[in-house]
Design an enzyme around this catalytic site. Structure first.
Site, short mmCIF file in Angstrom:
data_model
loop_
_atom_site.label_atom_id
_atom_site.label_comp_id
_atom_site.label_asym_id
_atom_site.label_seq_id
_atom_site.Cartn_x
_atom_site.Cartn_y
_atom_site.Cartn_z
N ALA A 149 0.81 -1.22 0.00
CA ALA A 149 0.00 0.00 0.00
C ALA A 149 0.84 1.27 0.00
CB ALA A 149 -0.95 -0.01 1.19
N ASN A 188 -5.98 3.14 10.31
CA ASN A 188 -5.19 2.03 10.84
C ASN A 188 -4.89 2.17 12.33
OD1 ASN A 188 -3.55 4.22 9.79
ND2 ASN A 188 -1.78 3.03 10.44
N CYS A 214 4.22 1.65 11.42
CA CYS A 214 5.02 2.40 10.47
C CYS A 214 5.75 3.55 11.14
CB CYS A 214 4.11 2.93 9.38
SG CYS A 214 2.89 1.73 8.89
N THR A 251 9.55 -6.91 -12.89
CA THR A 251 9.05 -8.28 -12.97
C THR A 251 8.12 -8.56 -11.80
OG1 THR A 251 11.13 -8.93 -13.98
CG2 THR A 251 9.79 -10.70 -13.04
N HIS A 275 -0.78 -8.04 3.11
CA HIS A 275 -0.43 -8.54 4.45
C HIS A 275 -1.39 -8.09 5.55
CE1 HIS A 275 1.81 -5.10 6.47
NE2 HIS A 275 1.91 -4.68 5.22
#
Ligand code: PMP
Length: 382
Positions: free
Chosen positions: A75, A154, A327, A242, A204
């Site tokens: 995110a 959050n 965070c 990738t 997650h």
């Protein structure tokens, strides 16, 4: 392993990978390792097919078309692509509008754009954490590049009225992004009903692996966002590199395991049991943020006079809990969310976040309460 395992009450920071997700991923580590963008051989085609199947699962979980899902590393990257990408596409150098309780990865991008000369308008929330729609309306004037409003917070778990936000943005022609990272693991997210142009997700937070997420980019908004990284042109030219097949497959699998309404009600009962337990320990606790609607696993409360940092430290290694968002942990700064809902420094320092997960049990809660009681009443000198 210890004989006294940690009770994990930090699910809003991250959730355990479910067994079914792990099993879906494993073959792509051991066997299906071909580059999914290799077009010349069948091994590459197989990896590509697995990714496209995962894209469909993610799209289905959020009410999008598969072609509207851009895989990212999580995110944080999705938020960067949304805001920086919108700024890169907007030649008018319009303003950026966010709420005061956005995730750091939105606020920090807003500040970076501000340093680069854009106007950043930060819309306040009330003391329950809810956005004032009139204040948002007042912030959308002149050239606006993007409005970014998180659907579910959050830290304090509050849920914004995204329908009202979307109506407003639509009526003003403003591009709307929502960080829905904390919404997908439990609520019926439908980007079309929400009326958003862009939306961020992360695997997650819903029992998928770390390192994979997505940005929903509605087909109608394609021209309003430009890539911020350059490379091989993957992901509609918006996100080069990738793709990690096992992680995409894990994200897709996690999206097929989302709880139904009854599961979410049971989850709320477990969280309610936790609230009862902490209320017994701290009869004077005050819930931070609106009580309803709220993320089913979130509890964030303050206990006047308590040193939350000390309590959290003393609870180790028995209970995983936090003082705010993961965070920001490690950086000694106060929660901008708690300050934005009007808490003083002391009140923010006395606040704790506990977050249960879909699989948390009543007996785990009971064990956690015993440990929290010990942590709360240990003499300070120990
Ligand atoms: N937004 C919100 C609302 C979050 O809760 C988080 C994770 N704490 C993020 C963004 C960042 O997600 P990721 O870890 O996938 O970069």
């Amino acid at each position: 392993m210890t004989s006294n395992p940690t009770v994990f009450l930090d699910h809003q920071a991250s959730t355990p990978v479910s067994q079914a997700v792990l099993e879906a991923m494993l073959p792509y580590f051991s066997g299906g390792y071909a580059n999914p963008h290799s077009e010349d051989h069948s091994a590459g085609w197989a990896a590509s097919q697995a990714i496209e199947a995962a894209r469909e699962q993610v799209a289905c979980a959020v009410g999008a078309e598969p072609s509207e899902i851009v895989f990212t590393s999580g995110a944080t990257e999705s938020n960067n692509l949304a805001l920086l990408g919108a700024a890169a596409a907007d030649g008018e150098r319009g303003a950026i509008v966010v709420s005061a309780i956005e995730h750091k990865s939105v606020l920090a991008i807003g500040r970076a754009l501000q340093r680069a000369g854009r106007e950043l308008r930060v819309v306040p929330v009330d003391e329950s954490g809810l956005l004032n729609i009139d204040a948002l309306a007042a912030a959308i004037y002149g050239d606006v590049t993007i409005v970014s409003i998180g659907a579910v917070n959050n830290e304090i778990g509050v849920v914004q009225d995204m329908a009202a936000v979307a109506d407003l943005c639509r009526s003003r022609g403003a591009l709307l992004h929502s960080d829905v990272t904390q919404g997908v693991g439990w609520s019926a997210v439908d980007v079309e009903t929400m009326g958003v142009d862009l939306a961020s997700f992360s695997a997650h937070k819903l029992r998928g692996p770390k390192g994979i997420g997505a940005l929903f980019v509605s087909l109608a908004a394609t021209d309003r966002i430009a890539p911020v990284m350059h490379g091989g042109g993957q992901e509609r030219g918006l996100r080069p590199g990738t793709l990690p097949t096992p992680l995409c497959v894990g994200f897709g699998a996690a999206c097929t395991l989302l709880p139904n309404k009854a599961d979410v009600e049971s989850w709320r009962l477990v969280t309610r049991h936790l609230l009862n337990g902490v209320e017994q320990l701290f009869p004077n606790l005050i819930l931070n943020g609106a009580g309803d609607p709220r993320h089913p696993g979130n509890l964030n409360f303050r206990v006047p006079g308590i040193d939350a940092q000390l309590l959290v430290a003393r609870a180790q290694p028995h209970v995983a809990l936090s003082r705010g968002a993961a965070c920001t942990s490690g950086i000694p700064e106060q929660s901008h969310v708690l300050r934005a809902i009007g808490l003083s420094e002391e009140e923010a320092d006395a606040s704790i976040r506990l977050s249960t997960g879909l699989d948390t049990t009543f007996s785990e809660i009971d064990a956690a309460i015993v440990e929290l009681a010990k942590a709360a009443y240990l003499p300070e000198s120990l």
